[in-house]
Design an enzyme around this catalytic site. Sequence first.
Site, PDB file in Angstrom:
ATOM      1  N   LYS A 175       0.318  21.998 -16.299  1.00  0.00           N
ATOM      2  CA  LYS A 175       1.039  22.351 -15.083  1.00  0.00           C
ATOM      3  C   LYS A 175       2.317  23.155 -15.373  1.00  0.00           C
ATOM      4  O   LYS A 175       2.781  23.904 -14.530  1.00  0.00           O
ATOM      5  CB  LYS A 175       1.427  21.092 -14.298  1.00  0.00           C
ATOM      6  CG  LYS A 175       0.280  20.144 -13.940  1.00  0.00           C
ATOM      7  CD  LYS A 175      -0.597  20.665 -12.847  1.00  0.00           C
ATOM      8  CE  LYS A 175      -1.460  19.620 -12.153  1.00  0.00           C
ATOM      9  NZ  LYS A 175      -2.409  18.891 -12.978  1.00  0.00           N
TER      10      LYS A 175
HETATM   11  C1  LIG Z   1      -3.760  18.624 -12.810  1.00  0.00           C
HETATM   12  C2  LIG Z   1      -4.539  18.224 -13.990  1.00  0.00           C
HETATM   13  C3  LIG Z   1      -5.912  18.486 -14.078  1.00  0.00           C
HETATM   14  C4  LIG Z   1      -6.683  19.100 -12.941  1.00  0.00           C
HETATM   15  O1  LIG Z   1      -6.292  20.429 -12.657  1.00  0.00           O
HETATM   16  P1  LIG Z   1      -6.642  21.082 -11.236  1.00  0.00           P
HETATM   17  O2  LIG Z   1      -6.028  22.425 -11.241  1.00  0.00           O
HETATM   18  O3  LIG Z   1      -6.045  20.191 -10.202  1.00  0.00           O
HETATM   19  O4  LIG Z   1      -8.134  21.130 -11.144  1.00  0.00           O
HETATM   20  C5  LIG Z   1      -6.571  18.144 -15.250  1.00  0.00           C
HETATM   21  N1  LIG Z   1      -5.919  17.563 -16.273  1.00  0.00           N
HETATM   22  C6  LIG Z   1      -4.596  17.293 -16.223  1.00  0.00           C
HETATM   23  C7  LIG Z   1      -3.942  16.651 -17.377  1.00  0.00           C
HETATM   24  C8  LIG Z   1      -3.862  17.616 -15.085  1.00  0.00           C
HETATM   25  O5  LIG Z   1      -2.554  17.367 -15.044  1.00  0.00           O
END
Ligand SMILES: *Cc1c(COP(=O)(O)O)cnc(C)c1O
Length: 459
Positions: free
Chosen positions: A112
């Site tokens: 993120k």
């Molecule tokens: C947010 C997240 C995901 C999923 O990503 P999306 O874009 O919501 O599909 C997978 N793994 C981790 C560690 C995350 O923080």
Amino acid sequence: MRYVSTRGRSDALDFEGVLLRGLAPDGGLYVPESLPTFSPEQLREMAKLSYAELALEVTWPFVDGFMPKAEYAALLTETYAEFNHPAVAPLKQLDSNLWLLEQFHGPTLAFKDFALQLLGRLLNLALARKGERGVVLGATSGDTGSAAIEGCRHGNQLDVFILHPHERVSDVQRRQMTTVLDPSVFNIAVQGDFDDCQAAVKASFNDQSFLNGKRLIAVNSINWARVMAQIVYFFYSGLRLGAPDKAISFAVPSANFGHMFAGHLASQMGLPVEQFIVATNHNDALDRSIKGGVLARQALSPSLSPSMDIVVSSNFERLLYALSGGDSAMIDDLMKTFAETGHAQIPAAIMQAAERWTSGAVDDAETVATIKRWHAQSGEILDPHTAIGVRVAEDHVGTTPMICMATAHPAKFAEAVVAAGLTPSALPSSMADLMDRQERYQVLANDVAAIQAYVAANI
Ligand SMILES: *Cc1c(COP(=O)(O)O)cnc(C)c1O
């Protein structure tokens, strides 16, 4: 660049418009009216660039007109200098055709950070220019919250309110948010699940009267700028493994589908992709959609991979729109049917256009077994989300390089690592005292009015 809504009933906006807005007024998501494309010759040249330089090449066409190019380049350099690895996103080989793209070297140890470090800076800049303060309201299944809080600190224009499901995020995840004692940061633990948090955010965007005219800003992956930033690492990793002269496959642990949709955009922009593999935990709504061609509401239950505990994937709408060739009337109907009945059939033509897409769901027991097995085989400790992606990728790997997105650092998810019989990884030194820091957060009922009253009272 202009941006239109997937549901076709909202006015087109420019980059600043979509940056500050989030969801379109018609309930749809903004997508660019057209996509830039890169030729194989251009891509071969781009393979020589650093991460921040590549980010400029890939994303400038979307941002052009919002700020001068040299300033944007400097902003990207500053953003990706926050990452604690010289490659920003290093590739690690796990098996002959299986690779990990380590996406956890940012300030909050999950992928993120790639988008939110940039988004926070862009928001502060846009608001400072207008002489306004904004209210960030976001829902998190665990990782978005801390990444948003860290990203929004680069400036002084934002009050940040983050909703997380009470007692359903890991201790490390919670503490990464709640130990930020900044007076403009508010963490709310909602007595519900992630979808309840997301629903409260959506309802607040649809009716903002509780804010008395303040501007509400979305940092969830419904915000276009987040998806945009995530396109870059598909190119970055693909070019390192032989694209554009070789096709690449990607396996992505998926929830709200922002990560995976960015991969689709990269392929539309010129990156040759053989397979897209969508991996979910036992909350497998996406797996069912891709395998069965339906949108079906289902109950959510907690897992060892809490960042993927989602059953309504907002960004899937963007993929359906893209695969339909931009048929916004059809999307509007489809989403209306789904909202009203909890069930909708995806048109056959879209499912045919999705032939490169494969999916799989992995339950907790198999997640733990996968962590254990890869540790024995390679010495690598996979976080539970990454393990799910790797597990599904194993069923599909062939002669094409398969890049599995390692979306989080295993230290964030000690429970799964301990369940695999392993010693949890240590937190990086910058966070060594995280478990001793003071926390501040508010527990609230799963009630939109109560949440909105709390926000209004604390702006
Ligand atoms: C947010 C997240 C995901 C999923 O990503 P999306 O874009 O919501 O599909 C997978 N793994 C981790 C560690 C995350 O923080």
